[in-house]
Design a protein around this motif. Sequence first.
Motif, PDB file in Angstrom:
ATOM      1  N   UNK A  65     -31.875 -19.696  74.434  1.00  0.00           N
ATOM      2  CA  UNK A  65     -32.696 -19.075  75.475  1.00  0.00           C
ATOM      3  C   UNK A  65     -32.047 -17.790  75.977  1.00  0.00           C
ATOM      4  N   UNK A  66     -30.730 -17.805  76.169  1.00  0.00           N
ATOM      5  CA  UNK A  66     -30.033 -16.591  76.616  1.00  0.00           C
ATOM      6  C   UNK A  66     -30.163 -15.473  75.588  1.00  0.00           C
ATOM      7  N   UNK A  67     -30.059 -15.813  74.301  1.00  0.00           N
ATOM      8  CA  UNK A  67     -30.187 -14.800  73.250  1.00  0.00           C
ATOM      9  C   UNK A  67     -31.581 -14.188  73.262  1.00  0.00           C
ATOM     10  N   UNK A  68     -32.597 -15.013  73.479  1.00  0.00           N
ATOM     11  CA  UNK A  68     -33.965 -14.504  73.528  1.00  0.00           C
ATOM     12  C   UNK A  68     -34.165 -13.609  74.745  1.00  0.00           C
ATOM     13  N   UNK A  69     -33.586 -13.984  75.876  1.00  0.00           N
ATOM     14  CA  UNK A  69     -33.691 -13.143  77.078  1.00  0.00           C
ATOM     15  C   UNK A  69     -33.105 -11.758  76.819  1.00  0.00           C
ATOM     16  N   UNK A  70     -31.946 -11.720  76.167  1.00  0.00           N
ATOM     17  CA  UNK A  70     -31.307 -10.429  75.905  1.00  0.00           C
ATOM     18  C   UNK A  70     -32.133  -9.588  74.931  1.00  0.00           C
ATOM     19  N   UNK A  71     -32.773 -10.250  73.962  1.00  0.00           N
ATOM     20  CA  UNK A  71     -33.508  -9.497  72.941  1.00  0.00           C
ATOM     21  C   UNK A  71     -34.751  -8.820  73.504  1.00  0.00           C
ATOM     22  N   UNK A  72     -35.329  -9.360  74.578  1.00  0.00           N
ATOM     23  CA  UNK A  72     -36.554  -8.770  75.119  1.00  0.00           C
ATOM     24  C   UNK A  72     -36.309  -7.997  76.406  1.00  0.00           C
ATOM     25  N   UNK A  73     -35.066  -7.981  76.884  1.00  0.00           N
ATOM     26  CA  UNK A  73     -34.754  -7.255  78.119  1.00  0.00           C
ATOM     27  C   UNK A  73     -35.113  -5.775  77.960  1.00  0.00           C
ATOM     28  N   UNK A  80     -42.501 -11.712  72.479  1.00  0.00           N
ATOM     29  CA  UNK A  80     -41.709 -12.932  72.640  1.00  0.00           C
ATOM     30  C   UNK A  80     -41.520 -13.339  74.099  1.00  0.00           C
ATOM     31  N   UNK A  81     -42.084 -12.571  75.030  1.00  0.00           N
ATOM     32  CA  UNK A  81     -42.015 -12.993  76.427  1.00  0.00           C
ATOM     33  C   UNK A  81     -42.778 -14.302  76.639  1.00  0.00           C
ATOM     34  N   UNK A  82     -43.862 -14.465  75.914  1.00  0.00           N
ATOM     35  CA  UNK A  82     -44.602 -15.728  75.986  1.00  0.00           C
ATOM     36  C   UNK A  82     -43.754 -16.872  75.452  1.00  0.00           C
ATOM     37  N   UNK A  83     -43.054 -16.626  74.338  1.00  0.00           N
ATOM     38  CA  UNK A  83     -42.175 -17.642  73.766  1.00  0.00           C
ATOM     39  C   UNK A  83     -41.078 -18.024  74.749  1.00  0.00           C
ATOM     40  N   UNK A  84     -40.490 -17.031  75.414  1.00  0.00           N
ATOM     41  CA  UNK A  84     -39.433 -17.316  76.386  1.00  0.00           C
ATOM     42  C   UNK A  84     -39.949 -18.215  77.500  1.00  0.00           C
ATOM     43  N   UNK A  85     -41.132 -17.906  78.013  1.00  0.00           N
ATOM     44  CA  UNK A  85     -41.707 -18.731  79.083  1.00  0.00           C
ATOM     45  C   UNK A  85     -41.928 -20.164  78.603  1.00  0.00           C
TER      46      UNK A  85
END
Length: 370
Positions: A65-73, A80-85
């Motif tokens: 989850x942290x890796x995904x947050x950094x990738x879309x920051x 992928x914001x939908x995926x993160x949610x």
Amino acid sequence: MWVRLLCAVIVLGFITAGQAAGQEKTFDAWWRGMVETAKDIPCGDRPFRVKWRVVDARSPSPQEIDALRRSIAGHPEHPDRTLLAQLENITAGKPFWVEKQFWIRGSQFRRSDNDSRGDGHGNDCALGDGVAWSLNARELVVMSDTKLAPGYPLDAELSILKPEFGTLMTGGLSYFRRYLDHVRPALTSDTTWDASGTAAFDGDVFEVRIKGTWNPGEGWGTVEEASSHVPASPTPNGWMFRSAHWVPNAILGRPAAKAVTQFDASGKPERRMELIEYEPIDDARFEQIIALPKLNEPDPIRGALTFSSVTDYRPGKPLQRLINPEGQETTRVLPDPLDRPSRNWLRYTGWLTAGAIVVVLVFIRLKRGK
């Protein structure tokens, strides 16, 4: 006496052999039916409705989850914001799910989706005789059934949806349909069977294994597990499906699974499909369901409609009608999108490529850190 006993044994042997041959013939017929259904769900002239739910069964780690947050920051429009949610909701005990309904008669159909986000996020599309349409809470898009607008590939809906609900009809075999001609099924006992084989596609050799149960009294079986992978690959690969709760299905004429879970290459569950209903409907009801929605009339599935924009791409000049809260309409002529290619795929492909690179880099970093 010994002669009588020997004769009885011989007769019993013939009876047993005959019963075994009969079971094998019945099993082969059941298997052929499953393969045919896996390759293409039969959709004849008699309309039917199927309803199922797809539940996100993943268990993401905090690192993922942290890796995904950094990738879309810094990218507010990143897809992928939908995926993160969704992943954040999973960790909070609220997995994302989509509930789907599908009505079909021959090549005509309607698909209706709702998901765990609630009202306002559902969408529908239909392909009928002479007209096709797509609907959400804000917009209705109308097209010819023979000339679809870019961005609305309704003609591909069947190829996407059939394997999904077909998975419940076949215990996952729909996703293995191109391998099924390369496996050899056989009864391994009175109540079990398995099938295995190899198949070469796109330069890789896949190893396939399927197993299930057999009901000799009623002449049907179940698929408990189906898996495939490439043994020669240096990295984990492949997928697996496990099914449960097989129940009779009047349309198929044999049982179907109530639940099928898909696993990734590492054996972790990814998603679970749950069959809710599968039933025949009459032609009059089907015609009502696929009819073009009208703002001032309740839809047979959605009820009262709320869209405020109608874009009509049928032959002639494309028009867009905008309806304000007071019910007043304005109409404008649109450029014909059918005369030029859509470039939306370039933007989307760029995001996918960037996302894939980030995922690979994060994976390498995590591996090195272990």
